[in-house]
Design a protein around this motif. Structure first.
Motif, short mmCIF file in Angstrom:
data_model
loop_
_atom_site.label_atom_id
_atom_site.label_comp_id
_atom_site.label_asym_id
_atom_site.label_seq_id
_atom_site.Cartn_x
_atom_site.Cartn_y
_atom_site.Cartn_z
N MET A 1 -7.92 -6.66 3.88
CA MET A 1 -7.76 -7.89 4.66
C MET A 1 -7.48 -9.05 3.71
N ALA A 2 -6.43 -9.84 4.01
CA ALA A 2 -6.03 -10.93 3.11
C ALA A 2 -7.16 -11.94 2.98
N ASP A 3 -7.34 -12.48 1.81
CA ASP A 3 -8.33 -13.50 1.44
C ASP A 3 -9.73 -13.26 2.03
N ALA A 4 -10.07 -12.02 2.31
CA ALA A 4 -11.42 -11.72 2.80
C ALA A 4 -12.38 -11.74 1.62
N PRO A 5 -13.61 -12.20 1.84
CA PRO A 5 -14.57 -12.14 0.74
C PRO A 5 -14.80 -10.69 0.32
N LEU A 165 -15.37 -10.75 14.25
CA LEU A 165 -13.94 -11.04 14.41
C LEU A 165 -13.68 -11.28 15.89
N ALA A 166 -12.85 -12.28 16.20
CA ALA A 166 -12.51 -12.56 17.60
C ALA A 166 -11.42 -11.60 18.07
N LYS A 167 -11.18 -11.63 19.37
CA LYS A 167 -10.18 -10.74 19.96
C LYS A 167 -8.81 -10.88 19.28
N ASP A 168 -8.44 -12.11 18.93
CA ASP A 168 -7.14 -12.32 18.30
C ASP A 168 -7.19 -12.11 16.79
N GLY A 169 -8.33 -11.66 16.29
CA GLY A 169 -8.42 -11.31 14.87
C GLY A 169 -8.97 -12.41 13.99
N HIS A 170 -9.12 -13.64 14.53
CA HIS A 170 -9.61 -14.70 13.63
C HIS A 170 -11.13 -14.57 13.43
N ASN A 466 -21.68 -0.96 26.61
CA ASN A 466 -21.65 -2.38 26.33
C ASN A 466 -20.87 -2.61 25.03
N HIS A 467 -19.86 -3.47 25.11
CA HIS A 467 -19.14 -3.91 23.89
C HIS A 467 -19.08 -5.42 23.92
N GLU A 468 -19.23 -6.02 22.77
CA GLU A 468 -19.02 -7.46 22.75
C GLU A 468 -17.58 -7.73 23.18
N GLU A 469 -17.38 -8.67 24.13
CA GLU A 469 -16.04 -8.85 24.71
C GLU A 469 -15.06 -9.46 23.71
N ASP A 470 -15.52 -10.47 22.97
CA ASP A 470 -14.60 -11.19 22.09
C ASP A 470 -14.51 -10.49 20.73
N GLN A 471 -13.83 -9.35 20.72
CA GLN A 471 -13.60 -8.63 19.46
C GLN A 471 -12.24 -7.93 19.59
N PRO A 472 -11.61 -7.57 18.48
CA PRO A 472 -10.31 -6.91 18.58
C PRO A 472 -10.42 -5.63 19.40
#
Ligand SMILES: Cc1cc2nc3c(=O)[nH]c(=O)nc-3n(C[C@H](O)[C@H](O)[C@H](O)COP(=O)(O)OP(=O)(O)OC[C@H]3O[C@@H](n4cnc5c(N)ncnc54)[C@H](O)[C@@H]3O)c2cc1C
Ligand code: SF4
Length: 555
Positions: A1-5, A165-170, A466-472
């Motif tokens: 992943m780019a610029d990931a810690p 990570l949010a659904k859109d990857g951010h 159950n899955h967290e909704e806001d994830q990819p």
């Protein structure tokens, strides 16, 4: 992943991916050996379920042969195997009647004498306690998301998925980088169609020269039966209705504990008709006059589904590669006519553990554990699979009635040491068996009655998913246009029907035009059927955030 810690890393002697019977048996054996030889040896098991057992779905009639070897005093230690099999029945179902096959006609290796009916999830919970008591570290809620390779190409461990990570990857505020778990050896114990196992098989060409792996989808409900209908120790299997002769599969009903019954149905995933719904077939099965009375007055308390490996010995890939090994159903060790794999899964875990322990003791890191492959070939697990290796190919070639009869004959002859001298191959992978929708018979499934048959949504609710909704979205499409551009015209997009959780829908506008493919990823019960059956092989199941998925209580 780019610029990931950078990831934090933790080092172990052995990393095990998957806390099912195979992975836990491996961890236990490693720690037993370390203790008995007074050696320091660290073992970590990661499990994507929120707790050990949360993602385990099985029958289960358990052959205790591996447990007897691993923990001989399992009874004294309280293993949850309290219902011995006392009655073993096999039915052939027609549309309105049933014929029982007398027990003496069944090949002896099909007998369940000495076996136990239990929840495999609960057995895994108990195995995890034993492993921890021996000093293994167990991390539920952590999914292996990426394989880590050393510069020389050997496997050096796995990384857990990034969190937050949010659904859109951010990256959300809660973002946390996954952790690298580094091991001298990594054992892949992900069960049927493991998402990392799939990559390992491809990278090291482990399936070269083998038949394609075959699968079934197993759907299961846990029932609390009316006490007068419960017969603890009863094992009942059926074939026939509601499947046609060309479609492999059958049912299982196991009575155990306090008025509980596991009621399940397996459909072989080499079925042809794109209109078939395994869920619909399961619901119809329960309405058969030979089955309905048993369920009447009872209550369904859980639901789920999981793929089961069916390729048998000819589909078992090479088990080892530099730095690790495949164990359990990641390698596909189910004995199909016995519908049993947990005993072989545990045995392969134990054999791989013994080979890894020896290699580490000799100072060999990241090598190929050839001693494990050799030990498997000498083991009772290999013989268990060898004797039944032609049953599934005969079934696929000749249909249920003739194929199963021929398979039964071969098992009888094997018993006398006269089985077929050749090994039949599987011809096609399961994704390649659908016929086009225009040539297929449409199937109208009856409306569920809410008493013994149910709809999909109320069923998924009972899986505790159950899955967290806001994830990819974890059902990734290599080409997002294919479901509508190719699968819809050719096969009426079969994902709408083969998914046992209603994850995939084709929605249209008010005029019935402009179809679009919708993925309700939060409903996914992690059965892996889409990854196996999509005719375009366009769906790639990857792990969602750790802990997401079903929460099976005692499946
Ligand atoms: C419907 C059905 C009925 C069956 N009936 C019987 C029976 O009666 N008797 C019998 O002996 N066998 C039966 N089997 C087969 C048996 O369940 C399997 O052989 C056995 O569960 C295989 O064990 P395993 O440890 O290899 O895999 P699994 O039991 O599938 O366990 C794999 C574990 O790894 C975890 N995992 C997967 N990927 C990852 C990842 N990337 N990161 C972290 N964790 C991961 C999963 O969540 C799971 O907990 C049945 C199977 C099905 C589906
Ligand atoms: S999306 Fe795929 S893995 Fe999830 S439940 Fe449906 S078929 Fe199974």
């Amino acid at each position: 992943m780019a610029d990931a810690p950078d990831r934090e890393s933790m080092s172990y002697d052995v990393v095990v991916v998957g806390g099912g019977p195979a992975g836990l048996a491996a961890a236990i054996r490693l720690r037993q050996l370390a203790q008995s030889e007074g050696r320091d040896l660290s073992v970590a098991v990661i499990e994507k379920g929120s707790e050990i057992g949360a993602h385990i779905l099985s029958g289960a009639v358990i052959d205790p042969i591996a447990l007897d070897e691993l923990i001989p005093d399992w009874k004294e230690k309280g293993a949850p195997l309290s219902t011995p099999v006392t009655d073993d029945r096999f039915l052939v179902l027609g549309p309105s009647g049933a014929v029982g096959i007398p027990h003496f006609l069944l090949p002896p290796l099909m007998s369940n004498r000495g076996n136990f009916i239990a929840s495999l999830g609960n057995l895994c919970r108990w195995l995890a306690q034993q492993a921890e008591a021996l000093g293994a570290e167990i991390y539920p809620g952590f999914a292996g998301a990426e394989i880590l390779y050393a510069e020389d190409g050997r496997v050096k461990g796995v990384a857990t998925g990034d969190m937050g990570l949010a659904k859109d990857g951010h990256r959300k505020e809660s973002f946390a980088r996954g952790v690298a778990l580094l091991g001298k050896y990594t054992l892949f114990a992900e069960g049927a169609r493991g998402s990392l196992t799939k990559q390992i098989i491809k990278r090291f060409a482990l399936d070269k020269g083998r038949s394609p792996q075959k699968f079934g989808i197993g759907l299961k409900e846990l029932w609390q039966l009316a006490p007068e209908r419960h017969k603890p120790g009863l094992v009942m299997h059926s074939m026939g209705f509601p499947l046609d002769d060309k479609t492999g599969g059958g049912s299982f009903i196991y009575h155990f504990d306090d008025n509980l019954a596991s009621v399940g149905f397996v459909v072989h995933l080499d079925y042809e008709n794109p209109y078939l719904s395994p869920f619909g077939e399961f619901q119809r099965f329960k309405e058969h006059p030979a089955i309905r009375p048993m369920l009447a007055g009872g209550k369904r308390i859980a639901y789920g589904a999981r793929a089961i490996t069916e390729g048998g010995l000819q589909s078992v890939p090479k088990l080892v590669f530099p730095g690790g090994a495949l164990i359990g159903c990641a390698a596909g060790v189910v004995n199909v006519p016995r519908i049993k794999g947990s005993h072989n899964a545990m045995k392969t875990g134990m054999l791989a553990a013994e080979a890894a322990f020896q290699a580490i003791g000799e100072g060999r890191e990241g090598a190929s554990l050839d001693a494990y492959e050799a030990a498997f070939r000498q083991s009772w697990a290999y013989r268990d699979l060898y004797r039944v290796r032609n049953v599934k190919p005969l079934w696929s070639r000749f249909g249920t009635m003739l194929g199963v009869a021929l398979g039964g004959l071969d098992m009888w002859m094997n018993n006398l040491g006269l089985g077929m001298p050749i090994t039949l191959n599987h011809r096609k992978p399961d994704y390649a068996t659908l016929i086009e929708a225009r040539r297929a018979r449409k199937i109208a499934y009856p409306k569920p009655d809410g008493a013994v048959s149910f709809d999909l949504l109320s069923s998924v609710y009972l899986s505790g998913t159950n899955h967290e909704e806001d994830q990819p979205v974890h059902l990734t499409l290599a080409d997002p246009s294919l479901p509508i551009a190719r699968n819809l015209p050719l096969y009426d997009e079969p994902a709408q029907r083969y998914c046992p959780a209603g994850v995939f829908e084709v929605l249209r506008d008010a005029e019935g035009q402009n179809p679009r493919f919708v993925i309700n990823a939060q409903n996914c019960v992690h059965c892996k059927t889409c990854d196996i059956k999509d005719p375009a092989q366009n769906i790639n199941w990857v792990v969602p955030g750790g802990g997401g998925g079903p929460n099976y209580p005692n499946m």
